[in-house]
Scaffold this motif. Structure first.
Motif, short mmCIF file in Angstrom:
data_model
loop_
_atom_site.label_atom_id
_atom_site.label_comp_id
_atom_site.label_asym_id
_atom_site.label_seq_id
_atom_site.Cartn_x
_atom_site.Cartn_y
_atom_site.Cartn_z
N VAL A 1 46.34 30.65 -69.76
CA VAL A 1 45.69 31.19 -68.56
C VAL A 1 44.50 32.02 -69.01
CG1 VAL A 1 47.21 33.22 -68.50
CG2 VAL A 1 46.02 32.52 -66.42
N CYS A 2 43.48 32.06 -68.19
CA CYS A 2 42.30 32.89 -68.45
C CYS A 2 42.28 34.01 -67.41
CB CYS A 2 41.03 32.05 -68.35
SG CYS A 2 39.50 33.02 -68.42
N TYR A 3 42.20 35.25 -67.88
CA TYR A 3 42.03 36.39 -66.98
C TYR A 3 40.53 36.62 -66.79
CZ TYR A 3 46.93 37.70 -68.01
OH TYR A 3 48.30 37.73 -68.17
N ALA A 4 40.06 36.51 -65.56
CA ALA A 4 38.65 36.79 -65.25
C ALA A 4 38.57 38.18 -64.63
CB ALA A 4 38.10 35.75 -64.29
N TYR A 5 37.96 39.11 -65.36
CA TYR A 5 37.90 40.51 -64.93
C TYR A 5 36.57 40.77 -64.24
CZ TYR A 5 37.87 45.60 -65.17
OH TYR A 5 37.81 46.94 -64.85
N LEU A 6 36.63 41.05 -62.93
CA LEU A 6 35.44 41.32 -62.13
C LEU A 6 35.28 42.84 -62.00
CD1 LEU A 6 35.89 38.62 -59.32
CD2 LEU A 6 35.03 38.35 -61.66
N HIS A 7 34.53 43.43 -62.90
CA HIS A 7 34.46 44.89 -63.01
C HIS A 7 33.80 45.56 -61.82
CE1 HIS A 7 30.35 43.87 -64.11
NE2 HIS A 7 30.03 45.12 -63.89
N ASP A 8 33.04 44.80 -61.01
CA ASP A 8 32.30 45.40 -59.91
C ASP A 8 32.91 45.10 -58.54
OD1 ASP A 8 31.70 42.74 -60.18
OD2 ASP A 8 29.53 42.96 -60.11
N VAL A 9 34.14 44.59 -58.53
CA VAL A 9 34.83 44.32 -57.26
C VAL A 9 35.87 45.41 -57.01
CG1 VAL A 9 36.34 42.73 -56.01
CG2 VAL A 9 34.47 41.83 -57.41
N ASP A 10 35.69 46.18 -55.94
CA ASP A 10 36.60 47.27 -55.59
C ASP A 10 37.74 46.80 -54.69
OD1 ASP A 10 34.90 49.19 -56.88
OD2 ASP A 10 33.59 49.09 -55.12
N GLU A 11 37.46 45.80 -53.85
CA GLU A 11 38.41 45.38 -52.83
C GLU A 11 39.64 44.70 -53.44
OE1 GLU A 11 35.23 44.60 -52.83
OE2 GLU A 11 34.43 45.85 -51.21
#
Length: 236
Positions: free
Chosen positions: A87-97
């Motif tokens: 699995v690949c974890y995609a970390y969206l650092h600028d998403v607060d919701e």
């Protein structure tokens, strides 16, 4: 069997720092540990362990960039490494919701065409397509969806057909120009990486020559022409 991380680079911790962490003076060690890049490593490891995985691969601290041969091998192997991950974890650092963004927001994401920055970077294109499973996380490491269930939304964001997102590149016959179009609006820090980040998608390999500038893209096109009879590359 391993998990792999896909993310936007910031204040990262490199291979040399990671392997030498316990030999550092206390103050220097604490400075490294306070970086967002170090916290990202820790949170990734915690998530992987929570999901029952034993190994996690992160490009920032798993490649010794002091070795040009290791760096070249890593870049040429990158697509395969993402493809072979559980699995690949995609970390969206600028998403607060706590939900995946489905509408363009030019006020919040003003520097990335209204979408999270992860979707506008060059390297993350192959990191979205290659893995069988991609799970998205917001800035607080809360899961906000996966590639399979978000396929139609991701098609809207990236222009990549939902069948390709759901079942991989083999799901549809793709032209060279079509794949190139997915990368057209994406950015890379180094000019050469615009070409290098596409090698895996076109199943070609070539040596890294940082400093060659736009010639890297010309070399990529020549490589593609040698292995493909698809004339759409000339349309591009």
């Amino acid at each position: 069997r391993y998990v792999i991380l896909s993310h936007r680079w910031g204040a990262e911790v490199g291979y040399e720092e990671m392997t030498g962490l316990m030999k550092m003076e206390k103050g220097e060690r604490e400075e490294v540990r306070q970086r967002t890049g170090y916290q990202k490593i820790i949170k990734s490891c915690e998530q992987a362990r929570k999901d029952g995985h034993k190994w996690l691969w992160i490009d920032t601290c798993c490649i010794d960039k002091r070795s040009s041969s290791e760096l070249s091998e890593a870049i040429n192997s990158m697509y395969r490494w993402y493809q072979n991950a559980q699995v690949c974890y995609a970390y969206l650092h600028d998403v607060d919701e706590s939900v995946f963004p489905t509408e363009r927001d030019r006020d919040k994401f003003s520097e990335s065409y209204g979408w999270p920055e992860w979707f506008m970077r060059g390297w993350t294109l192959q990191e979205l397509i290659a893995p069988k499973q991609v799970e998205f996380f917001n800035k607080d490491w809360a899961s906000i969806g996966n590639k399979r269930h978000l396929a139609s939304t991701l098609q809207h964001v990236t222009g990549i057909p939902w069948e390709v997102l759901r079942d991989g590149p083999a799901a549809r016959r793709l032209s060279v120009a079509q794949i190139m179009s997915w990368a057209a609006g994406r950015k890379t820090t180094r000019v050469e990486d615009r070409a290098y980040s596409l090698m895996g998608l076109f199943r070609v390999n070539m040596p890294m020559l940082y400093g060659e500038g736009k010639k890297a893209f010309q070399r990529l096109q020549l490589k593609i022409v040698r292995v493909s009879s698809d004339h759409s590359i000339f349309a591009w």
